[in-house]
Design an enzyme around this catalytic site. Structure first.
Site, PDB file in Angstrom:
ATOM      1  N   SER A 104      42.637  37.537  41.889  1.00  0.00           N
ATOM      2  CA  SER A 104      42.355  37.985  40.525  1.00  0.00           C
ATOM      3  C   SER A 104      42.493  39.501  40.384  1.00  0.00           C
ATOM      4  O   SER A 104      42.298  40.251  41.349  1.00  0.00           O
ATOM      5  CB  SER A 104      40.942  37.571  40.115  1.00  0.00           C
ATOM      6  OG  SER A 104      40.800  36.176  40.202  1.00  0.00           O
TER       7      SER A 104
HETATM    8  N1  SAH Z   1      39.106  34.165  43.399  1.00  0.00           N
HETATM    9  C1  SAH Z   1      40.223  34.014  44.280  1.00  0.00           C
HETATM   10  C2  SAH Z   1      41.257  32.995  43.843  1.00  0.00           C
HETATM   11  C3  SAH Z   1      41.723  32.929  42.473  1.00  0.00           C
HETATM   12  S1  SAH Z   1      43.076  31.776  42.257  1.00  0.00           S
HETATM   13  C4  SAH Z   1      40.855  35.340  44.537  1.00  0.00           C
HETATM   14  O1  SAH Z   1      40.676  36.269  43.754  1.00  0.00           O
HETATM   15  O2  SAH Z   1      41.565  35.446  45.527  1.00  0.00           O
HETATM   16  C5  SAH Z   1      42.203  30.266  42.012  1.00  0.00           C
HETATM   17  C6  SAH Z   1      41.933  29.491  43.274  1.00  0.00           C
HETATM   18  O3  SAH Z   1      41.289  28.275  42.879  1.00  0.00           O
HETATM   19  C7  SAH Z   1      43.188  29.074  44.026  1.00  0.00           C
HETATM   20  O4  SAH Z   1      43.074  29.434  45.379  1.00  0.00           O
HETATM   21  C8  SAH Z   1      43.223  27.564  43.862  1.00  0.00           C
HETATM   22  O5  SAH Z   1      43.801  26.873  44.944  1.00  0.00           O
HETATM   23  C9  SAH Z   1      41.757  27.228  43.684  1.00  0.00           C
HETATM   24  N2  SAH Z   1      41.477  25.953  43.011  1.00  0.00           N
HETATM   25  C10 SAH Z   1      42.127  25.391  41.982  1.00  0.00           C
HETATM   26  N3  SAH Z   1      41.556  24.227  41.627  1.00  0.00           N
HETATM   27  C11 SAH Z   1      40.502  24.052  42.476  1.00  0.00           C
HETATM   28  C12 SAH Z   1      39.521  23.039  42.625  1.00  0.00           C
HETATM   29  N4  SAH Z   1      39.493  21.955  41.839  1.00  0.00           N
HETATM   30  N5  SAH Z   1      38.596  23.178  43.593  1.00  0.00           N
HETATM   31  C13 SAH Z   1      38.590  24.271  44.414  1.00  0.00           C
HETATM   32  N6  SAH Z   1      39.498  25.261  44.316  1.00  0.00           N
HETATM   33  C14 SAH Z   1      40.448  25.156  43.364  1.00  0.00           C
END
Ligand code: SAH
Length: 212
Positions: free
Chosen positions: A64
């Site tokens: 993010s």
């Molecule tokens: N906050 C993190 C990731 C943001 S991207 C950062 O800043 O690095 C969003 C993340 O949510 C991704 O890694 C994606 O794989 C995960 N995601 C999407 N759907 C999900 C779900 N149902 N359960 C757990 N994680 C999920």
């Protein structure tokens, strides 16, 4: 608590992108001033790790934007003794911010390789207050509920009922809700007794929350 050396790029990022836009929680600003964001990003993108935008972390996912991490964390109003559930571990950057500011983090990620990479990195940094789970976070983590705070870093069409149910009394849930192809509203939900108060805050853009 894990401490990091001074980080000029992170300091500049906090000053120009975060403090200048009104984020005032000193604890949030302090952790983001030092946390080595570039180590959560691999390849060429590492050079632009402190830029004012989200960055690809592979597998169609992104770390993010720094401002969004700061905004969401401030909205959680962490004092230090909370149990926090994070959905969407991704790079682990937000996880590290949370782990510095609360007692215990439970983080859930649906893409196993991202989870394993984040876990390896955060262990190497020395965090001992994070538990990791591979799976669909829209179901929460019932075995460890209730949580004082829940943060979702992927866009949901509606608030997953399981997450609301796993909030403790006076708990706060921060979650982007809306069409993932467009923009979402960042919602801040407070549980008060048996009722929920929902406030809309800023507009944002996240990758979709995958729901099984
Ligand atoms: N906050 C993190 C990731 C943001 S991207 C950062 O800043 O690095 C969003 C993340 O949510 C991704 O890694 C994606 O794989 C995960 N995601 C999407 N759907 C999900 C779900 N149902 N359960 C757990 N994680 C999920």
């Amino acid at each position: 608590m894990v401490d990091y050396p001074d980080n000029a790029q992170a300091e500049h990022m906090v000053k120009t992108q975060i403090r200048s836009r009104g984020i005032h929680d000193a604890a949030v600003l302090n952790v983001m001033r030092k946390l080595p964001r570039h180590l959560f990003i691999s390849g060429k993108s590492r050079d632009v790790a402190y830029g004012d935008y989200p960055i690809s972390i592979g597998h169609g996912q992104t770390i993010s934007q720094p401002y969004i991490v700061a905004y969401m964390t401030q909205a959680l109003h962490l004092k230090g003794d909370e149990k926090v559930l994070e959905i969407g571990t991704g790079s682990g950057y937000q996880t590290a911010v949370l782990a510095t500011l609360c007692k215990q983090v439970y983080t859930v990620e649906v893409i196993d390789v991202l989870l394993k990479n984040a876990e390896r990195l955060l262990n190497a940094f020395g965090y001992t207050n994070i538990k990791y789970k591979h799976g669909d976070g829209s179901k929460g983590w019932p075995e460890h509920a209730p949580f004082d705070r829940i943060i979702v870093t992927a866009a949901a069409e509606t608030i997953p009922v399981a997450l609301k149910k796993q909030l403790s009394d006076n708990g706060i849930l921060v979650i982007p809700v809306g069409d993932y192809k467009r923009y979402q509203d960042l919602l801040v939900v407070r549980k008060i007794g048996d009722s929920y108060q929902t406030e809309e805050s800023i507009g944002c853009r996240f990758v979709p929350l995958m729901q099984g």
